[in-house]
Scaffold this active site. Structure first.
Site, mmCIF file in Angstrom:
data_model
loop_
_atom_site.group_PDB
_atom_site.id
_atom_site.type_symbol
_atom_site.label_atom_id
_atom_site.label_comp_id
_atom_site.label_asym_id
_atom_site.label_seq_id
_atom_site.Cartn_x
_atom_site.Cartn_y
_atom_site.Cartn_z
ATOM 1 N N ASP A 114 0.825 -1.204 0.000
ATOM 2 C CA ASP A 114 0.000 0.000 0.000
ATOM 3 C C ASP A 114 0.861 1.256 0.000
ATOM 4 O O ASP A 114 0.601 2.215 -0.738
ATOM 5 C CB ASP A 114 -0.911 0.010 1.236
ATOM 6 C CG ASP A 114 -2.018 -1.021 1.148
ATOM 7 O OD1 ASP A 114 -2.282 -1.526 0.044
ATOM 8 O OD2 ASP A 114 -2.626 -1.323 2.194
ATOM 9 N N HIS A 216 -3.680 -10.057 7.431
ATOM 10 C CA HIS A 216 -3.405 -10.817 6.215
ATOM 11 C C HIS A 216 -2.861 -12.196 6.566
ATOM 12 O O HIS A 216 -2.068 -12.764 5.815
ATOM 13 C CB HIS A 216 -2.392 -10.075 5.329
ATOM 14 C CG HIS A 216 -2.826 -8.701 4.960
ATOM 15 N ND1 HIS A 216 -2.245 -7.573 5.490
ATOM 16 C CD2 HIS A 216 -3.803 -8.269 4.115
ATOM 17 C CE1 HIS A 216 -2.834 -6.498 4.989
ATOM 18 N NE2 HIS A 216 -3.779 -6.891 4.158
ATOM 19 N N ASP A 381 -39.921 -39.610 27.480
ATOM 20 C CA ASP A 381 -40.156 -39.048 28.812
ATOM 21 C C ASP A 381 -41.599 -38.639 29.059
ATOM 22 O O ASP A 381 -41.897 -37.947 30.031
ATOM 23 C CB ASP A 381 -39.245 -37.852 29.051
ATOM 24 C CG ASP A 381 -39.569 -36.671 28.141
ATOM 25 O OD1 ASP A 381 -40.364 -36.843 27.187
ATOM 26 O OD2 ASP A 381 -39.021 -35.576 28.374
ATOM 27 N N ASP A 526 -50.339 -42.974 20.424
ATOM 28 C CA ASP A 526 -49.692 -41.748 20.905
ATOM 29 C C ASP A 526 -49.731 -41.724 22.428
ATOM 30 O O ASP A 526 -50.780 -41.941 23.044
ATOM 31 C CB ASP A 526 -50.420 -40.511 20.355
ATOM 32 C CG ASP A 526 -49.825 -39.239 20.906
ATOM 33 O OD1 ASP A 526 -48.737 -38.852 20.472
ATOM 34 O OD2 ASP A 526 -50.465 -38.642 21.804
ATOM 35 N N PRO A 527 -48.595 -41.487 23.104
ATOM 36 C CA PRO A 527 -48.565 -41.546 24.572
ATOM 37 C C PRO A 527 -49.457 -40.502 25.238
ATOM 38 O O PRO A 527 -50.044 -40.770 26.290
ATOM 39 C CB PRO A 527 -47.092 -41.321 24.907
ATOM 40 C CG PRO A 527 -46.480 -40.737 23.683
ATOM 41 C CD PRO A 527 -47.255 -41.268 22.529
ATOM 42 N N GLY A 528 -49.568 -39.306 24.654
ATOM 43 C CA GLY A 528 -50.449 -38.301 25.231
ATOM 44 C C GLY A 528 -51.904 -38.714 25.161
ATOM 45 O O GLY A 528 -52.679 -38.540 26.126
#
Length: 546
Positions: A114, A216, A381, A526-528
Site C-alpha cells: 500500500d 493478512h 419421557d 400416541d402416549p399423550g
C-alpha cells in the site's frame, strides 16, 4: 463448499457490485481499476471547494474500505485483490476521478504494498498537476520494536476525522494535519482463534490462539491460551498498555468470524475492564476492518478530546459506519411476577378430592407404560412428565392445597400446578387447558363447556388439531361426548377409541412425533392420547391396569 462464493476470481467485483446495488456509490467499469466513488461527487463542482479523500488497499477486509465511502467520510476507495494492494494505475485513476482544485488526501495503511503503490500514485498525480497529500496509519502495537507498525482498524478513525474536516470545508493542509494527528494517537491490538480462509482454498484448521496477528494471516506476536472472553480482553488491553487515564474512544472490531453473541460478551468485558467512566464513546461491536472469516477481534483506543468526539459524532452517510454510542451504567428494573392466589383456601369436597386422587394415582402408575410408548415415537419421557404432574397433585391434596369444592378455584389451582410441576409442552398445554377452563367456569359452572373452551385455546397456541396424533385425539371426542349429555362411561369409550385410532395414523401433525419416520409410528398409540384415555377410564371407574 465452505463459503457462499461463486468463482474466487470474481469475488471482489461481485462484492462491490452487491454494495453498489443499494449504497449511493458509483463503480468504475474496468476490472483493472476497482474504484468505488460517491455517486453525488463531481470533481469539477464539489472538488473545487472540498478536498477529496481516497483510501483503499487489498480486499478481504470488508466493509473497509468501500463501505466507508459517503458524505462525511471517504470520497472514493480503491480495491485490490484479496490481501493485495491495488496497482499504481488503479490508484492514479481514482485520483483523476475525484480530485478537484481543492486537492485530495490519500489515507494509507502501513503495509509495504500500500505504501509503495499509493506513494508512487501520489507522486505521479503531482506530476500531472494534482494537489495531493498522504497520511500513513500505523496503529498496530503488536510489534513494538517493528520499524513499520501495521495499519489496522484505527484507520477508520482517521477516515472519519478527515471526512469531518473535509465536510466543513477545511483546506488540504489542515485536513492532512488533523488526519495525521489522529493517526498518531490511535493504537490497536487484536486476538484471533483461527486464521482467515482464502477464497477457493480449504477451510483453515483451528490453530493456537494468537495475540497481535495481522489482518493478512501474518503470525501474531505470540501464541496464547485465553481461558475465556474476559481473559482474552484482559490480554489485549494489557498489550495496549492497560490504559487507565481516559477518557477513551473505543472501537471493538469483529475480524469476521465472531458471532454477535461473542461480540456482545467481549464488549461487556472491554467496558468492565477499562471502566465505564474511562470510555467516552464506543464504536461497535461491528465488523469494520475484517480479515475474511478470521475468528477474532481487535480493540482500538484513541484519546477522547473534544475535537475527536465532535468529529466522530458528526453525521455521516457511509453505509458501514456504526452509530457511536455513549457508555453508561446498566439500568435495571424489577419485573412483576405472577402472584399466585393462595391455594386451597376455597371450599372442599371430599368426594371430588378422592376422584382427583384416583386420577393422579392412575397417571403416576402409568409412568413406565407411557415412557415405553414415547420411546418409540418421541424422546421417552412422556410418562415421567405426566407422573410429575400427578405427584404434584397428590402432594397438593395431602397438604390440603386444592379447593376441591369450588370449580373455578380448583381449575385455576390445577393450571398453576401443571405449569410449574410438569416439563415440556405437555405441562404448558394442560396448564392452558385448565386456566382457560377456569375463566369459563367463572361465567358458568359447566365442566364440559369449560373444557371445550380450554381445548380451543390449546389448539390456538399449540397448533394441533384432531387427527394430528396428539392427546387431542382422545381429549376432544371425550369432551364432546360429555357435552352431548352422555355419561362418563361413554366419554371413556370415546377417549379410548380416539387414542387407539392414533396407532393407525402414520403421520403426526405436531409434537416430537412429527419428526419421526412414518413407519416408526405405525401401530404405536400416541402416549399423550393414551394418558387421556386412561384418565377418562379412571373417572368412569375402570382403572384396570393395561
Amino acid at each position: 463448499m465452505h463459503h457462499f462464493y461463486n468463482r474466487p476470481d470474481n469475488l471482489v467485483s461481485e462484492l462491490l457490485e452487491g454494495l453498489a446495488m443499494s449504497a449511493a456509490v458509483t463503480l468504475s467499469d474496468h476490472r483493472d481499476a476497482r474504484i468505488v466513488m460517491r455517486s453525488d461527487w463531481h470533481p469539477d463542482r464539489d472538488g473545487r471547494q472540498q478536498v477529496a479523500l481516497i483510501s483503499g488497499g487489498g480486499s478481504g477486509h470488508e466493509p473497509a474500505h468501500a463501505g466507508f465511502v459517503g458524505p462525511g467520510m471517504l470520497t472514493a476507495a480503491v480495491a485490490g485483490d484479496i490481501f493485495a494492494s491495488p496497482g499504481v494505475e488503479a490508484i492514479l485513476a481514482g485520483i483523476r476521478a475525484c480530485c478537484g482544485e481543492a486537492g485530495c488526501l490519500l489515507i494509507i495503511k502501513n503495509y509495504t504494498g500500500d505504501r509503495l503503490n499509493f506513494g508512487l500514485a501520489a507522486e505521479r498525480a503531482r506530476e500531472e498537476g494534482f494537489q495531493v497529500d498522504t497520511v500513513i496509519v500505523a496503529d498496530d502495537v503488536a510489534l513494538p520494536e517493528a520499524p513499520q507498525p501495521r495499519g489496522l482498524a484505527g484507520t477508520l478513525l482517521v477516515h472519519k476525522m478527515a471526512g469531518y474536516c473535509a465536510e466543513r470545508g477545511d483546506d488540504l493542509q489542515a485536513i492532512s494535519k488533523a488526519a495525521g494527528d489522529m493517526a498518531a494517537s490511535v493504537r490497536s491490538m487484536g486476538m484471533a482463534l483461527s486464521s482467515a480462509t482464502l477464497p477457493g482454498q480449504e477451510a483453515s484448521s483451528r490453530r493456537t490462539p494468537e495475540l497481535g496477528l495481522g489482518i493478512h494471516n501474518e503470525p501474531g506476536v505470540r501464541q496464547t491460551t485465553p481461558e475465556n472472553a474476559d481473559d482474552a480482553v484482559a490480554q489485549v488491553l494489557e498489550a495496549l498498555g492497560r490504559p487507565d487515564d481516559g477518557p477513551w474512544v473505543v472501537v471493538l472490531n469483529n475480524l469476521g468470524g465472531c458471532s454477535p453473541q461473542e461480540m456482545q460478551v467481549l464488549k461487556r468485558a472491554c467496558l468492565e475492564q477499562l471502566g465505564r467512566d474511562n470510555v467516552a464513546l464506543m464504536l461497535g461491536p461491528a465488523p469494520l476492518m475484517t480479515s475474511l472469516d478470521m475468528h477474532g477481534f481487535s480493540i482500538t483506543l484513541a484519546p477522547a478530546d473534544d475535537a475527536t468526539l465532535d468529529a466522530l459524532s458528526a453525521p455521516v452517510q457511509a453505509p458501514a459506519w456504526p452509530t457511536p454510542e455513549k457508555v453508561h451504567d446498566i439500568e435495571t428494573f424489577s419485573p412483576r411476577f405472577s402472584q399466585r392466589p393462595p391455594a386451597g383456601e376455597g371450599q372442599k369436597n371430599e368426594t371430588r378430592a378422592q376422584l382427583i386422587k384416583r386420577l393422579a394415582t392412575t397417571l403416576r402408575n402409568s409412568e413406565k407404560a407411557l415412557d415405553e410408548l414415547d420411546a418409540k415415537v418421541g424422546d421417552g419421557d412422556a410418562g415421567a412428565t405426566f407422573a410429575a404432574g400427578a405427584n404434584a397433585v397428590l402432594k397438593a391434596l395431602d397438604e390440603d392445597q386444592l379447593s376441591t369444592g369450588e370449580d373455578t378455584r380448583l381449575a385455576s389451582e390445577l393450571g398453576h400446578l401443571f405449569a410449574t410441576a410438569m416439563g415440556g409442552s405437555s405441562g404448558v398445554l394442560l396448564s392452558i387447558l385448565m386456566t382457560s377452563a377456569a375463566q369459563q367456569l367463572e361465567k358458568e359452572s359447566d365442566w364440559p363447556k369449560a373444557l371445550q373452551a380450554g381445548v380451543e385455546r390449546m389448539q390456538h397456541y399449540g397448533g394441533a388439531s384432531q387427527g394430528d396424533r396428539t392427546m387431542l385425539d382422545a381429549l376432544i371426542p371425550a369432551i364432546e361426548t360429555l357435552a352431548d349429555g352422555e355419561d362418563l362411561s361413554a366419554a371413556a369409550r370415546s377417549a379410548r377409541s380416539g387414542a387407539d385410532e392414533t396407532a393407525s395414523m402414520r403421520k403426526a401433525g405436531a409434537g416430537r412425533s412429527s419428526l419421526v419416520p412414518e413407519q416408526a409410528l405405525d401401530g404405536v398409540v400416541d402416549p399423550g392420547a393414551e394418558a387421556v384415555a386412561r384418565l377418562f377410564e379412571a373417572m368412569a371407574g375402570d382403572d384396570t391396569p393395561r
